[in-house]
Design a protein around this motif. Structure first.
Motif, PDB file in Angstrom:
ATOM      1  N   ASN A 165      46.140 100.178  71.292  1.00 13.91           N
ATOM      2  CA  ASN A 165      46.145  98.997  70.431  1.00 13.91           C
ATOM      3  C   ASN A 165      46.795  99.303  69.085  1.00 13.91           C
ATOM      4  O   ASN A 165      47.582  98.509  68.561  1.00 13.91           O
ATOM      5  CB  ASN A 165      44.714  98.493  70.234  1.00 13.91           C
ATOM      6  N   ARG A 166      46.497 100.457  68.529  1.00 13.98           N
ATOM      7  CA  ARG A 166      47.091 100.841  67.245  1.00 13.98           C
ATOM      8  C   ARG A 166      48.599 101.004  67.377  1.00 13.98           C
ATOM      9  O   ARG A 166      49.357 100.588  66.503  1.00 13.98           O
ATOM     10  CB  ARG A 166      46.460 102.125  66.728  1.00 13.98           C
ATOM     11  N   GLN A 203      50.541  99.400  69.461  1.00  8.99           N
ATOM     12  CA  GLN A 203      51.118  98.065  69.589  1.00  8.99           C
ATOM     13  C   GLN A 203      51.181  97.352  68.247  1.00  8.99           C
ATOM     14  O   GLN A 203      52.181  96.714  67.917  1.00  8.99           O
ATOM     15  CB  GLN A 203      50.315  97.241  70.593  1.00  8.99           C
ATOM     16  N   TRP A 204      50.124  97.465  67.457  1.00 12.42           N
ATOM     17  CA  TRP A 204      50.129  96.855  66.133  1.00 12.42           C
ATOM     18  C   TRP A 204      51.154  97.514  65.222  1.00 12.42           C
ATOM     19  O   TRP A 204      51.812  96.846  64.426  1.00 12.42           O
ATOM     20  CB  TRP A 204      48.742  96.947  65.488  1.00 12.42           C
ATOM     21  N   LEU A 205      51.291  98.792  65.340  1.00  9.06           N
ATOM     22  CA  LEU A 205      52.267  99.520  64.545  1.00  9.06           C
ATOM     23  C   LEU A 205      53.675  99.016  64.830  1.00  9.06           C
ATOM     24  O   LEU A 205      54.444  98.714  63.923  1.00  9.06           O
ATOM     25  CB  LEU A 205      52.163 101.015  64.835  1.00  9.06           C
ATOM     26  N   GLU A 223      54.499  96.154  66.112  1.00 12.18           N
ATOM     27  CA  GLU A 223      54.578  94.761  65.668  1.00 12.18           C
ATOM     28  C   GLU A 223      54.846  94.677  64.164  1.00 12.18           C
ATOM     29  O   GLU A 223      55.742  93.956  63.726  1.00 12.18           O
ATOM     30  CB  GLU A 223      53.258  94.055  66.002  1.00 12.18           C
ATOM     31  N   CYS A 224      54.107  95.416  63.388  1.00  9.77           N
ATOM     32  CA  CYS A 224      54.254  95.354  61.929  1.00  9.77           C
ATOM     33  C   CYS A 224      55.571  95.948  61.445  1.00  9.77           C
ATOM     34  O   CYS A 224      56.209  95.400  60.555  1.00  9.77           O
ATOM     35  CB  CYS A 224      53.086  96.073  61.259  1.00  9.77           C
ATOM     36  N   TYR A 242      57.915  92.522  61.730  1.00  9.98           N
ATOM     37  CA  TYR A 242      57.751  92.007  60.373  1.00  9.98           C
ATOM     38  C   TYR A 242      58.479  92.830  59.323  1.00  9.98           C
ATOM     39  O   TYR A 242      58.529  92.449  58.165  1.00  9.98           O
ATOM     40  CB  TYR A 242      56.261  91.917  60.025  1.00  9.98           C
ATOM     41  N   TYR A 293      47.574 103.026  57.919  1.00  7.03           N
ATOM     42  CA  TYR A 293      47.125 102.854  59.301  1.00  7.03           C
ATOM     43  C   TYR A 293      46.120 103.915  59.729  1.00  7.03           C
ATOM     44  O   TYR A 293      45.668 103.905  60.868  1.00  7.03           O
ATOM     45  CB  TYR A 293      48.307 102.859  60.257  1.00  7.03           C
ATOM     46  N   SER A 307      55.405 103.646  70.918  1.00  6.58           N
ATOM     47  CA  SER A 307      55.351 102.187  70.989  1.00  6.58           C
ATOM     48  C   SER A 307      56.704 101.608  71.372  1.00  6.58           C
ATOM     49  O   SER A 307      56.781 100.587  72.039  1.00  6.58           O
ATOM     50  CB  SER A 307      54.849 101.614  69.676  1.00  6.58           C
TER      51      SER A 307
END
Length: 57
Positions: free
Chosen positions: A15-16, A18-20, A22-23, A27, A38, A53
């Motif tokens: 999950n971390r 994937q968020w990494l 994404e950000c 973004y 993080y 990722s």
């Protein structure tokens, strides 16, 4: 119980990652100290997760 704990830790790590991705890539959030935000132990760990990722996508 140990296998459940290992599975939860594995899912949290995924999950971390994937968020990494994404950000950072969607973004455009980039900073020299992003790895600290993080919760990574080092910049190397952060970069390794970032590379992982990218491989998942």
């Amino acid at each position: 119980m140990t296998s459940l704990k290992q599975k939860i830790e594995q899912l949290i790590a995924i999950n971390r990652q994937q968020w990494l991705a994404e950000c950072v890539y969607r973004y455009g959030l980039k900073s020299a100290d992003m790895w600290r935000l993080y919760g990574y132990a080092s910049n190397d760990d952060y970069r390794k997760d970032l590379a992982r990722s990218l491989q998942q996508k």
